[in-house]
Each structure stands twice: as C-alpha cells, then as structure tokens.
Design an enzyme around this catalytic site. Structure first.
Site, PDB file in Angstrom:
ATOM      1  N   HIS A  85       0.849  -1.193   0.000  1.00 26.39           N
ATOM      2  CA  HIS A  85       0.000   0.000   0.000  1.00 26.39           C
ATOM      3  C   HIS A  85       0.886   1.246   0.000  1.00 26.39           C
ATOM      4  O   HIS A  85       1.973   1.259   0.582  1.00 26.39           O
ATOM      5  CB  HIS A  85      -0.893  -0.016   1.244  1.00 26.39           C
ATOM      6  CG  HIS A  85      -1.970   1.020   1.232  1.00 26.39           C
ATOM      7  ND1 HIS A  85      -1.727   2.350   1.443  1.00 26.39           N
ATOM      8  CD2 HIS A  85      -3.313   0.905   1.023  1.00 26.39           C
ATOM      9  CE1 HIS A  85      -2.863   3.024   1.376  1.00 26.39           C
ATOM     10  NE2 HIS A  85      -3.844   2.175   1.126  1.00 26.39           N
ATOM     11  N   GLY A 159      -3.271   6.488  -7.439  1.00 28.19           N
ATOM     12  CA  GLY A 159      -2.618   7.654  -8.018  1.00 28.19           C
ATOM     13  C   GLY A 159      -1.714   8.367  -7.036  1.00 28.19           C
ATOM     14  O   GLY A 159      -1.216   7.797  -6.074  1.00 28.19           O
ATOM     15  N   SER A 199      -9.303   7.814  -3.539  1.00 27.63           N
ATOM     16  CA  SER A 199     -10.424   8.743  -3.333  1.00 27.63           C
ATOM     17  C   SER A 199     -11.690   8.294  -4.043  1.00 27.63           C
ATOM     18  O   SER A 199     -12.404   9.110  -4.639  1.00 27.63           O
ATOM     19  CB  SER A 199     -10.037  10.152  -3.798  1.00 27.63           C
ATOM     20  OG  SER A 199      -8.922  10.632  -3.076  1.00 27.63           O
ATOM     21  N   GLY A 220     -11.065   3.582   0.226  1.00 21.26           N
ATOM     22  CA  GLY A 220     -10.411   4.014   1.448  1.00 21.26           C
ATOM     23  C   GLY A 220     -11.386   4.533   2.477  1.00 21.26           C
ATOM     24  O   GLY A 220     -12.193   3.794   3.038  1.00 21.26           O
ATOM     25  N   GLY A 221     -11.361   5.850   2.718  1.00 21.86           N
ATOM     26  CA  GLY A 221     -12.163   6.452   3.773  1.00 21.86           C
ATOM     27  C   GLY A 221     -13.653   6.217   3.642  1.00 21.86           C
ATOM     28  O   GLY A 221     -14.365   6.113   4.655  1.00 21.86           O
TER      29      GLY A 221
END
EC number: 5.3.1.1
Length: 241
Positions: A85, A159, A199, A220-221
């Site tokens: 990661h 990215g 994102s 992710g988040g």
C-alpha cells in the site's frame, strides 16, 4: 489505522443491507485492522463479504516482535492481504523487493495478494507516473507464483493522492495490463482483476468504475461508513449490469 470494536456495528449494518438487497453478484471484501479480524469474522459468518488484512511480514514466524505473518492472518480469518500500500511504501520505506516477498508470503499462506502500486505526487508532477508504475509492477509481482496462483492476484493502481481523470485511469490501467501481459502472457494477464484505488466515493464511483481495464475499486475512507460503502457497491453493480 481506523476502527475500534465499536466500528463492527458498521460492518453489521453493511451485512444487513446486503442481506436485505443483495443485488447482482459482486465480490465484496473488507480489510479491517488486525485487531478486529477475529471479531469481524464472527460478524460476517455466513455472509458473502470476504475478509482481508492490511499487511503481513514475509516470514512465517520468528523473532520479529510486533509483526504478523500471513499464516497468522489466515488463522484469524483473513482470505486476502494487501501488500505494498502507498502508505506502507511512503511511511515505512517499503521497496518493490519487500512487497514481492510479502506477496509470496500471501501465496504461501493460501491468501489472495492485493499488490499495490502507485507514484508519489512529485512523480506525477514530473510526468514519471508510467515509468514508476511499470517498474513497480515488474518488481512487485512474483512472476512465477502469479502464473500458478493468478486467480488469487489483484493489482491496485493508486494515483498520486490527486483524483485522476477517467482518461488518466484508462491509460494507467492499460499500461498495467500490458506489462502483466509481457510478464505472464496475455491470457493470465487478462484474467487478473485490476482495482482502482484513490479517493473512490459515491460521487465519483460511476465514472471511475466504468473505465476500461478497471475491474473494481479498493475503497479508502468511504468504506468506514456502511451507507457510503453500500452506495459505492450499488453504483458498481449498476454500471456492470
């Protein structure tokens, strides 16, 4: 590095949503911190949601206090592990050689290896993205083992921390597919799932998941809340119908 025991309620909520409206067949995996793996396994028992881990040590055991082997993660209930990661590469200086060794460890333990690659923002600004990613794929993917265990392998292209355009995502994923084809042959490379990560959220999931050579997302988040994650899953199912 998110999630205490109380966060398992979000996992239970996601399961409840999927039980109520499973929709088209879609592979779903969550990768909580290692402290929650066993309890997450209990929460997900009998559901279609797979369980993964966030990192592993290359060796099966030994004097490496604080580290977790792939075998330990499998014993705790994981069926996959993320290696390389961007935050591991940046925060801990992990090299392609180490990521390669961790991917081999995943195969050794019978886990899927989710091998991550990604340029830094400075690489992106300097126009080095494609060269960096080519080098990372060639250095991180265990060629011989990937031929044997291709069905267990996914590669994630993340990215620079900036959200790229669909055209940029298509260019990067096309490059990854091409490099894998050179390494493994077109048949094996074509069967691999390339996941886009960076994102991904409900607002942009549709345009990112519709890009050629994008076979899914590593979220992710937005995965921390069941409602947001389920919305992304719904968008993915709709774009693939």
């Amino acid at each position: 590095m998110n999630g205490l025991g109380s966060a398992l309620s979000e996992l239970a909520a996601l399961r409840a949503r999927l039980d109520a409206a499973p929709g088209p067949e879609t592979d779903i995996m969550v990768c909580p911190p290692a402290t929650l793996l066993t309890r997450a396994r209990e929460t997900l028992e009998g559901s279609p949601i797979m369980l993964g881990a966030q990192d592993c040590h290359p060796l099966p055991s030994g004097a490496h206090t604080g580290d977790l082997s792939a075998e330990m993660l499998a014993d705790a209930g994981a069926t996959a592990v993320i290696v390389g990661h961007s935050e591991r590469r940046i925060d801990h200086g992990e090299s392609d050689t180490l990521v390669h060794a961790k991917a081999l460890a995943a195969y050794r333990a019978g886990l899927m290896a989710i091998i991550c690659i990604g340029e830094t923002e400075s690489h992106y600004r300097d126009g080095k993205t494609l060269d960096i990613l080519r080098s990372q794929v060639e250095g991180s993917v265990p060629e011989a083992r990937a031929r044997e265990y291709g069905h267990r392998l996914a590669v994630w292209a993340i990215g620079s921390g900036l959200t790229p355009t669909p055209a940029e995502v298509a260019q990067v994923h096309g490059l990854i597919r091409s490099v894998l084809g050179q390494m493994l042959g077109d048949s094996e490379a074509g069967a691999m799932r390339l996941l886009y990560g960076g994102s991904v959220k409900p607002a942009n999931a549709a345009e990112l998941l519709f890009v050629p050579d994008v076979n899914g997302a590593l979220v992710g988040g937005a995965s921390l809340k069941a409602a947001d994650f389920y919305e992304i899953l719904s968008v993915y199912a709709e774009t693939r119908c």
